[in-house]
Design a protein around this motif. Structure first.
Motif, short mmCIF file in Angstrom:
data_model
loop_
_atom_site.label_atom_id
_atom_site.label_comp_id
_atom_site.label_asym_id
_atom_site.label_seq_id
_atom_site.Cartn_x
_atom_site.Cartn_y
_atom_site.Cartn_z
N LEU A 141 4.86 9.69 0.73
CA LEU A 141 4.47 9.85 2.12
C LEU A 141 4.23 11.31 2.50
O LEU A 141 3.26 11.63 3.19
CB LEU A 141 5.54 9.23 3.02
N SER B 76 10.29 10.88 -0.56
CA SER B 76 9.69 11.14 0.76
C SER B 76 10.50 10.49 1.89
O SER B 76 9.95 10.07 2.90
CB SER B 76 8.23 10.63 0.82
N ASP C 71 2.11 5.69 10.82
CA ASP C 71 2.31 4.93 9.59
C ASP C 71 1.46 3.66 9.63
O ASP C 71 1.16 3.14 10.71
CB ASP C 71 3.78 4.56 9.42
#
Length: 304
Positions: free
Chosen positions: A71, A177, A91
């Motif tokens: 990410l 991440s 997201d």
């Protein structure tokens, strides 16, 4: 009119979730924001769908994460490809209210970093999560992760993100991440108070849509990384107890009873009222399962 509003680039990292991605794109596309707005979809460890790219008033670019897989690398890929004044994250399993960006820009003013509250979507329930404050400082973020300050609510000046002497890019060395968003919040708060709009303008999906929901080793590693990176967490009795309690819970869920008991003791020494220590002890002795506790908390819009 458009010239009076700063340009915004929205970065949507994605991996093999086309239906959810379509919802996220739609929620950004219908923003009532008067200024220039563009999107970048960054495919991370997945085959890109270049057919999504488009031009027009609100163009959409499709990229592949060329930095560290995960990410953080995907977000940085998008940041470096943009030329806008502001950067927002969304997201691929989250959505925005139509007035999210406009309201946030009005609240941001000349500040470097802004957030808004969220509502949690879990199973058939929607639960608002508010912060109760309009300015967020280091002390707030050390005592609590402040989950309502979700990454999908971030609005940041790009010039600060791309400057290592200022805020800098998203930390790509965060294990899996994870907690890279908490780290970014803390780094920002150390530079100045975060402007928070305490209204739930982001809907966040919790549960099995997360790729890391049950990767307990990664959860443990990322929390230890945070404590090393931000020693002020360990200096806060409440903040340290919370993190040690989480470490105890994730260790218990992973079957590591010895570590669970060790972290639970550290949590109690820091703050004997820390409830996560009790959850971890119950899980380590087989009384409960962490997943069941987590599911019950998610129904209330909460987490461990």
């Amino acid at each position: 009119m458009t010239a009076e509003w700063p340009s915004i680039g929205v970065i949507i990292p994605t991996r093999d979730r086309p239906a959810m991605l379509a919802r996220a794109i739609d929620s950004v596309s219908i923003q009532d924001y008067p200024g220039r707005l563009r999107m970048i979809i960054v495919y991370d460890q997945a085959e890109p769908d270049y057919m999504l790219a488009r031009s027009g008033e609100r163009p959409l670019m499709v990229l592949v994460n060329w930095r560290t897989p995960g990410l953080a690398g995907a977000r940085n890929t998008g940041i470096l490809a943009l030329d806008t004044e502001l950067v927002a994250f969304c997201d691929d399993d989250d959505t925005w209210a139509p007035d999210k960006l406009r309201r946030q820009v009005e609240t941001l003013g000349g500040a470097e970093f802004g957030t808004c509250a969220m509502e949690v979507e879990y199973a058939d329930r929607i639960t608002p999560r508010l912060a109760g404050i309009s300015l967020v400082g280091v002390t707030d973020l050390v005592r609590s992760r402040m989950a309502m300050l979700h990454a999908s609510s971030f609005l940041i000046r790009r010039s600060s993100l791309v400057n290592a002497d200022q805020l800098g890019l998203v930390a790509e060395d965060a294990p899996g991440s994870q907690n890279e968003d908490w780290d970014l919040l803390l780094r920002a708060a150390k530079r100045g108070a975060i402007r928070h709009l305490d209204e739930p303008l982001v809907r966040v999906a919790w549960g099995r849509t997360s790729y890391f929901a049950y990767e307990y080793d990664t959860k443990v590693a990322s929390l230890r990384w945070m404590m090393e990176r931000h020693p002020e967490i360990a200096r806060s009795d409440i903040g340290a107890a919370r993190v040690y309690g989480q470490l105890a819970c994730w260790s218990a869920a992973n079957g590591d009873k010895e570590s669970a008991l060790q972290y639970a003791r550290q949590a109690v020494r820091s703050n004997w009222r820390e409830p996560r220590a009790a959850i971890a002890l119950a899980a380590a002795t087989g009384v409960v399962k962490v997943e069941n506790v987590l599911s019950a908390l998610h129904k209330r819009g909460r987490g461990i």
